[in-house]
Design an enzyme around this catalytic site. Structure first.
Site, PDB file in Angstrom:
ATOM      1  N   GLU A   1     -22.484  -3.692   0.166  1.00 57.82           N
ATOM      2  CA  GLU A   1     -21.069  -3.820  -0.133  1.00 57.82           C
ATOM      3  C   GLU A   1     -20.515  -5.076   0.521  1.00 57.82           C
ATOM      4  OE1 GLU A   1     -19.199  -0.198   1.111  1.00 57.82           O
ATOM      5  OE2 GLU A   1     -20.300   1.047  -0.337  1.00 57.82           O
TER       6      GLU A   1
ATOM      7  N   HIS B   1     -15.395   1.833  -2.442  1.00 61.75           N
ATOM      8  CA  HIS B   1     -15.575   2.687  -1.262  1.00 61.75           C
ATOM      9  C   HIS B   1     -14.222   3.173  -0.719  1.00 61.75           C
ATOM     10  CE1 HIS B   1     -18.608   3.543   2.200  1.00 61.75           C
ATOM     11  NE2 HIS B   1     -17.751   4.526   2.045  1.00 61.75           N
TER      12      HIS B   1
END
Length: 464
Positions: free
Chosen positions: A323, A347
């Protein structure tokens, strides 16, 4: 006797990644020195850790052994989230550093997001909204469903899984779950004996497992193929749960022996050629589907292929194997981008004002309890101990190697200085032991000095 407690005002707490202000306020109100930072270059973080006593992170800042070895003053670590996979837990425990998290505070927010995604996927809302934004108008009922009466399969029946189970039943979903540990089912939820059974019969699969060696690459091509045709996949757990590719290499012509159960899966994923002979399947592979150890390995491309083929009707993904380190345009890529009826979110499962405030309080209170009393209740890598403070006593907090005879040696040291022990509590894990001892104030300095000289000692401090 010289004071042995470290002055509270000199205890430096570093909070990373925009931890909620309530945590900052709580810790400053208790007298600690608190520094906040959204992120830091690794070189700067290493320098900061050299003088830091307590550090708090969310889901991005790595606390691996390479970084932690520079933090010689570190007392504890806090993860302002559920997951603790950014921290090297065994290394921290071995060096007397308990790690705390917030396993309860954001469960409602994650569960609500999943409920939202189940309904949105069932109605194709993301695709219809995108079409309207670009000026198109496609009013359709085909492929759109009510969720009432459908089956939700929950993989991992922990805090989030249970909360989701309750909410799902309240909107008419039937709930079944799979977990490697025995769990008490809530409401009318039913336990499935195997993951394969759950995948084959559920209309929705929602994953809520921690990142461990057993769950890494838990969902690869075989699992997507086992899922009910036209079903939906949701992952709000950990990105590593869905397998990813391990290297770009072409293996056209290589042969892999597999069970007959994978034929359908491989056809869905567009494998170049599948030949069945008896109970052996020969695959002539044109894509990177082999790991370095020769085992079948599929990455999110497998999920993308299952979506594009129509085998799965949609998915929602909130977590990824890698990420971006910070918010910005043009920093995120995924093979799932552009797939039909696919919800991709950055997220944000626990990213609500309510959850972040609750998390801030939960971890800040854990910090205060550990620093002020030595309590390790809720630590994920350490014996969980909590002992009420005794007025007038000094408290010895000793972390030590878990080897035979340590407690006996500690008690002999206490006896040698005529210590009056008013309370004592010991807990051990596989490699680390932790003991809290309340003694008369006249001997605490001597006990501290003696313990720090012992070979079994990892870390000792005194509270006065």
């Amino acid at each position: 006797m010289t004071a042995t407690s470290y002055p509270k005002g000199k205890i430096k707490i570093l909070l990373m990644e925009n931890v909620h202000q309530v945590a900052v306020d709580e810790l400053r109100k208790d007298g600690f020195s608190v520094t906040c930072a959204e992120s830091m270059p690794m070189e700067a973080l290493i320098e900061e850790m050299k003088t830091t006593h307590v550090v708090g992170i969310r889901s991005k800042t790595p606390m691996d052994a390479e970084l932690l070895k520079h933090a010689s003053k570190l007392l504890c670590v806090g993860c302002f989230c559920i997951g603790t996979d950014r921290v090297d837990l065994p290394w921290a425990a071995a060096h007397g550093i308990p790690v705390f998290n917030a396993p309860f505070s954001n469960t409602r927010s994650v569960a609500e997001l999943v409920i939202c995604e189940i309904i949105a996927l069932s109605r194709g809302l993301i695709d219809r909204s995108t079409e309207c934004h670009r000026g198109a108008w496609f009013k359709v009922a085909k492929g759109c469903y009510e969720v009432r009466g459908k089956q939700l399969g929950i993989v991992g029946y922990g805090h989030v899984g249970m909360q989701l189970s309750i909410l799902a039943e309240n909107i008419g979903l039937k709930v079944k779950f799979y977990d490697v540990s025995a769990k008490l089912n809530l409401g009318n939820a039913e336990y499935c004996e195997t993951l394969d059974e759950l995948l084959a019969e559920s209309d929705y699969i929602s994953v809520h497992v921690p990142r461990t060696d057993s769950t890494r690459n838990m969902f690869a091509a075989p699992q997507f193929a086992m899922m009910k045709p036209g079903s939906f996949f949701i992952n709000a757990a950990r990105g590593e749960v869905v397998s990813r590719r391990v290297g770009a290499r072409h293996v056209h012509g290589d042969v892999v022996a597999l069970g007959e159960q994978l034929v359908e899966c491989l056809a869905v994923l567009g494998v170049a050629e599948v030949e069945l002979s008896g109970d052996i399947v020969e695959l002539h592979l044109e894509a990177d589907v082999l790991s370095e150890d020769g085992k079948l390995m599929m990455d999110p491309h497998a999920l993308a292929a299952a979506l594009k083929s129509g085998h799965l009707q949609g998915c929602a993904v909130d977590v990824y194997p890698t990420e971006p380190a910070k918010n910005a345009e043009g920093v995120f890529t995924s093979p799932l981008q552009g797939c039909p009826n696919t919800i991709l979110t950055p997220h944000i499962g626990g990213s609500t004002i309510e959850a972040q405030r609750a998390i801030g309080l939960e971890v800040a209170n854990a910090f205060k309890a550990f620093i002020n009393t030595g309590a390790t209740t809720g630590a994920v890598n350490f014996p969980n101990l909590e002992l009420p403070l005794k007025p007038g006593a000094h408290r010895i907090l000793n972390m030590h190697k878990n080897v035979p005879g340590v407690l006996s040696k500690i008690n002999n040291l206490l006896h040698s200085v005529d210590a009056n022990v008013t309370a004592q509590l010991l807990g051990t894990d596989e490699n680390i032991g932790y003991v809290i001892i309340d003694v008369n104030k006249e001997v605490s300095g001597d006990v501290l000095s003696m313990l720090q000289k012992e070979s079994f000692d990892v870390k000792t401090r005194v509270l006065i």
